[in-house]
Design an enzyme around this catalytic site. Structure first.
Site, PDB file in Angstrom:
ATOM      1  N   ASN A  73      50.273  56.041  44.797  1.00 10.23           N
ATOM      2  CA  ASN A  73      49.093  55.391  45.381  1.00 10.23           C
ATOM      3  C   ASN A  73      49.409  53.903  45.539  1.00 10.23           C
ATOM      4  OD1 ASN A  73      46.610  54.344  46.005  1.00 10.23           O
ATOM      5  ND2 ASN A  73      45.636  54.886  44.042  1.00 10.23           N
ATOM      6  N   TRP A  74      49.656  53.500  46.777  1.00 12.44           N
ATOM      7  CA  TRP A  74      50.077  52.108  47.017  1.00 12.44           C
ATOM      8  C   TRP A  74      48.897  51.139  46.984  1.00 12.44           C
ATOM      9  CZ3 TRP A  74      53.911  52.926  51.763  1.00 12.44           C
ATOM     10  CH2 TRP A  74      54.990  53.702  51.337  1.00 12.44           C
ATOM     11  N   LYS A  75      47.681  51.679  46.937  1.00  8.99           N
ATOM     12  CA  LYS A  75      46.465  50.848  46.893  1.00  8.99           C
ATOM     13  C   LYS A  75      46.494  49.795  48.012  1.00  8.99           C
ATOM     14  CE  LYS A  75      46.038  51.959  42.053  1.00  8.99           C
ATOM     15  NZ  LYS A  75      45.517  51.624  40.735  1.00  8.99           N
ATOM     16  N   HIS A 121      38.938  58.277  43.560  1.00  7.66           N
ATOM     17  CA  HIS A 121      39.731  57.412  42.676  1.00  7.66           C
ATOM     18  C   HIS A 121      38.773  56.493  41.916  1.00  7.66           C
ATOM     19  CE1 HIS A 121      42.357  54.224  41.288  1.00  7.66           C
ATOM     20  NE2 HIS A 121      43.335  55.102  41.371  1.00  7.66           N
ATOM     21  N   GLU A 134      38.764  53.483  41.283  1.00  5.13           N
ATOM     22  CA  GLU A 134      38.435  52.202  41.937  1.00  5.13           C
ATOM     23  C   GLU A 134      37.342  52.407  42.995  1.00  5.13           C
ATOM     24  OE1 GLU A 134      42.514  51.095  42.748  1.00  5.13           O
ATOM     25  OE2 GLU A 134      42.788  50.994  40.583  1.00  5.13           O
ATOM     26  N   GLU A 168      42.840  60.598  35.356  1.00 11.47           N
ATOM     27  CA  GLU A 168      43.222  59.192  35.223  1.00 11.47           C
ATOM     28  C   GLU A 168      42.180  58.443  34.391  1.00 11.47           C
ATOM     29  OE1 GLU A 168      45.818  57.812  38.697  1.00 11.47           O
ATOM     30  OE2 GLU A 168      43.783  57.890  39.465  1.00 11.47           O
ATOM     31  N   GLY A 175      46.638  50.619  35.310  1.00  9.13           N
ATOM     32  CA  GLY A 175      47.125  49.251  35.474  1.00  9.13           C
ATOM     33  C   GLY A 175      47.114  48.423  34.202  1.00  9.13           C
ATOM     34  N   SER A 209      49.193  54.040  34.268  1.00  7.60           N
ATOM     35  CA  SER A 209      50.318  53.341  33.637  1.00  7.60           C
ATOM     36  C   SER A 209      51.562  54.207  33.464  1.00  7.60           C
ATOM     37  CB  SER A 209      49.894  52.733  32.300  1.00  7.60           C
ATOM     38  OG  SER A 209      48.916  51.722  32.512  1.00  7.60           O
ATOM     39  N   GLY A 240      50.519  54.403  40.319  1.00  5.33           N
ATOM     40  CA  GLY A 240      50.093  53.217  41.052  1.00  5.33           C
ATOM     41  C   GLY A 240      51.225  52.200  41.120  1.00  5.33           C
ATOM     42  N   GLY A 241      51.190  51.218  40.211  1.00  3.97           N
ATOM     43  CA  GLY A 241      52.132  50.097  40.231  1.00  3.97           C
ATOM     44  C   GLY A 241      53.590  50.503  40.390  1.00  3.97           C
TER      45      GLY A 241
HETATM   46  P1  PGA Z   1      48.790  52.627  37.660  1.00  4.99           P
HETATM   47  O1  PGA Z   1      47.671  53.229  38.656  1.00  4.99           O
HETATM   48  O2  PGA Z   1      49.949  53.581  37.685  1.00  4.99           O
HETATM   49  O3  PGA Z   1      49.123  51.286  38.238  1.00  4.99           O
HETATM   50  O4  PGA Z   1      48.172  52.552  36.315  1.00  4.99           O
HETATM   51  C1  PGA Z   1      47.406  54.606  38.705  1.00  4.99           C
HETATM   52  C2  PGA Z   1      46.329  54.915  39.708  1.00  4.99           C
HETATM   53  O5  PGA Z   1      45.383  54.131  39.852  1.00  4.99           O
HETATM   54  O6  PGA Z   1      46.391  55.948  40.400  1.00  4.99           O
END
Ligand code: PGA
Length: 244
Positions: free
Chosen positions: A7-9, A96, A98, A166, A172, A204, A225-226
């Site tokens: 997930n590149w957000k 998600h 967010e 998640e 993050g 994470s 994510g990251g």
């Molecule tokens: P993260 O994000 O790996 O940066 O913790 C995961 C996600 O939000 O899908």
């Protein structure tokens, strides 16, 4: 099958997104990714067309991070799941944290967006997870089931969804649940779905902890994510789970 989804957000320039997609495509065609591991990326929507062009014919799949419940209409700023599907996307993230927490998407709204994705022929990746307070107060199971059930009701007979567990407090932050905690929630999700829907873990995930996380019974992959913004890190995570 294992799933390692990135997930590149709201990150990467256009050229960075294209370069990252190219690196993953080359790795996959060069045999660096196990045939038993499905990679997919979720670029920012405005780069989806460029990324889709890079990934055409590649085993690396892609999807939208978010889509509207309707296929078209007067919804300024939104993206139709049909438009995402038209680019050749297979997947769409749904709910998600967010979206749920930062943008206030309700459980019912999320379910409607899930139905929209299904109507467009996309496979939803249904994201569920509790906040830190909900976890401390012992509400994890209730919360994830409350988030999951309306989405399950929106699926069609041919839908092949995934669930991503998640914990919000892990996204993050570098903080992880224990393996037992993840295994417990995963078992609950499998019980709810008759074991029919693969469950990914997200929060994470890094090349350093992927091997340990991949050992957890019932976990079929990761939503990253990251660490998905760096081709080497993402591929290392994929390699760690492929061995399991
Ligand atoms: P993260 O994000 O790996 O940066 O913790 C995961 C996600 O939000 O899908």
């Amino acid at each position: 099958m294992k799933y390692v989804f990135g997930n590149w957000k709201m990150n990467l320039s256009r050229s960075e997104a294209v370069t990252l997609a190219e690196a993953l495509s080359h790795a996959a065609s060069g045999g660096r990714v196990s045939a038993q591991t499905q990679l997919a990326v979720f670029p920012p929507i405005c780069w989806l067309d460029a990324v889709s062009a890079v990934l055409r014919g590649s085993s690396v799949e892609f999807g939208g991070q978010h889509s509207h419940s309707s296929l078209k209409g007067m919804f300024t700023g939104e993206t139709s799941p049909a438009m995402i599907a038209e680019l050749g996307a297979k997947w769409c993230l749904v709910g998600h944290s967010e979206r749920r927490r930062t943008f206030g998407e309700s459980v019912l709204e999320t379910a409607a967006r899930c139905a929209g994705a299904v109507n467009a022929g996309l496979q939803p990746v249904i994201c569920v997870g509790e906040s830190g307070t909900e976890q401390t107060d012992g509400h994890t199971v209730r919360i994830v089931l409350e988030q999951l059930r309306p989405c399950l009701a929106a699926l069609g007979p041919t839908t092949k969804p995934l669930i991503a567990y998640e914990p919000v407090w892990s996204i993050g932050t570098g903080r992880l649940p224990t393996n037992d905690q993840i295994a417990d929630v995963t078992a609950t999700l499998h019980a709810e779905t008759g074991g029919q829907i693969p469950v990914l873990y997200g929060g994470s995930v890094t090349p350093d902890n992927a091997r340990e996380l991949a050992r957890i019974l019932g976990v079929s992959g990761f939503l990253v994510g990251g660490s998905s913004l760096d081709a080497d890190k993402f591929l290392k995570i994929a390699a760690e789970i492929s061995d399991k």
